[in-house]
Design a protein around this motif. Sequence first.
Motif, mmCIF file in Angstrom:
data_model
loop_
_atom_site.group_PDB
_atom_site.id
_atom_site.type_symbol
_atom_site.label_atom_id
_atom_site.label_comp_id
_atom_site.label_asym_id
_atom_site.label_seq_id
_atom_site.Cartn_x
_atom_site.Cartn_y
_atom_site.Cartn_z
ATOM 1 N N GLU A 30 0.822 -1.212 0.000
ATOM 2 C CA GLU A 30 0.000 0.000 0.000
ATOM 3 C C GLU A 30 0.852 1.258 0.000
ATOM 4 N N ASP A 31 1.999 1.224 0.665
ATOM 5 C CA ASP A 31 2.899 2.379 0.652
ATOM 6 C C ASP A 31 3.435 2.643 -0.751
ATOM 7 N N LEU A 32 3.835 1.592 -1.444
ATOM 8 C CA LEU A 32 4.368 1.756 -2.799
ATOM 9 C C LEU A 32 3.316 2.314 -3.752
ATOM 10 N N LYS A 33 2.073 1.914 -3.585
ATOM 11 C CA LYS A 33 0.996 2.400 -4.446
ATOM 12 C C LYS A 33 0.740 3.891 -4.272
ATOM 13 N N LYS A 34 1.081 4.450 -3.125
ATOM 14 C CA LYS A 34 0.835 5.869 -2.828
ATOM 15 C C LYS A 34 1.907 6.801 -3.379
ATOM 16 N N ILE A 35 3.042 6.278 -3.760
ATOM 17 C CA ILE A 35 4.150 7.115 -4.245
ATOM 18 C C ILE A 35 3.850 7.575 -5.665
ATOM 19 N N VAL A 60 8.460 -2.633 -8.379
ATOM 20 C CA VAL A 60 8.479 -1.619 -9.442
ATOM 21 C C VAL A 60 7.095 -1.493 -10.080
ATOM 22 N N ASN A 61 6.401 -2.606 -10.272
ATOM 23 C CA ASN A 61 5.065 -2.574 -10.869
ATOM 24 C C ASN A 61 4.042 -1.883 -9.975
ATOM 25 N N LEU A 62 4.260 -1.877 -8.675
ATOM 26 C CA LEU A 62 3.338 -1.210 -7.756
ATOM 27 C C LEU A 62 3.498 0.304 -7.759
ATOM 28 N N LEU A 63 4.639 0.786 -8.207
ATOM 29 C CA LEU A 63 4.885 2.226 -8.283
ATOM 30 C C LEU A 63 4.158 2.825 -9.483
#
Length: 77
Positions: A30-35, A60-63
């Motif tokens: 969830e943190d990576l999705k917020k960046i 990387v895909n979550l960013l």
Amino acid sequence: VIANWWRQGMAGGALAHYATVDSWLEDYTEDLKKITVPVLVMHGEADQVVPFASSVPRAVNLLKNGSLKTYPGYPHG
């Protein structure tokens, strides 16, 4: 590589280094999705501490705006 690891170790406190170990078990999805800013992820393909295939492509895909640069044969650090 060894000298660089020593330098990194000496730059932080013992308690901080110790506390970091528990954070390895956390799920940062969830943190990576917020960046939202661009992120360059650089990773050695021979990393035995954080194995490439099991962690890096997924992260990387979550960013939203992530790009990946790999280094064949390079270890952790």
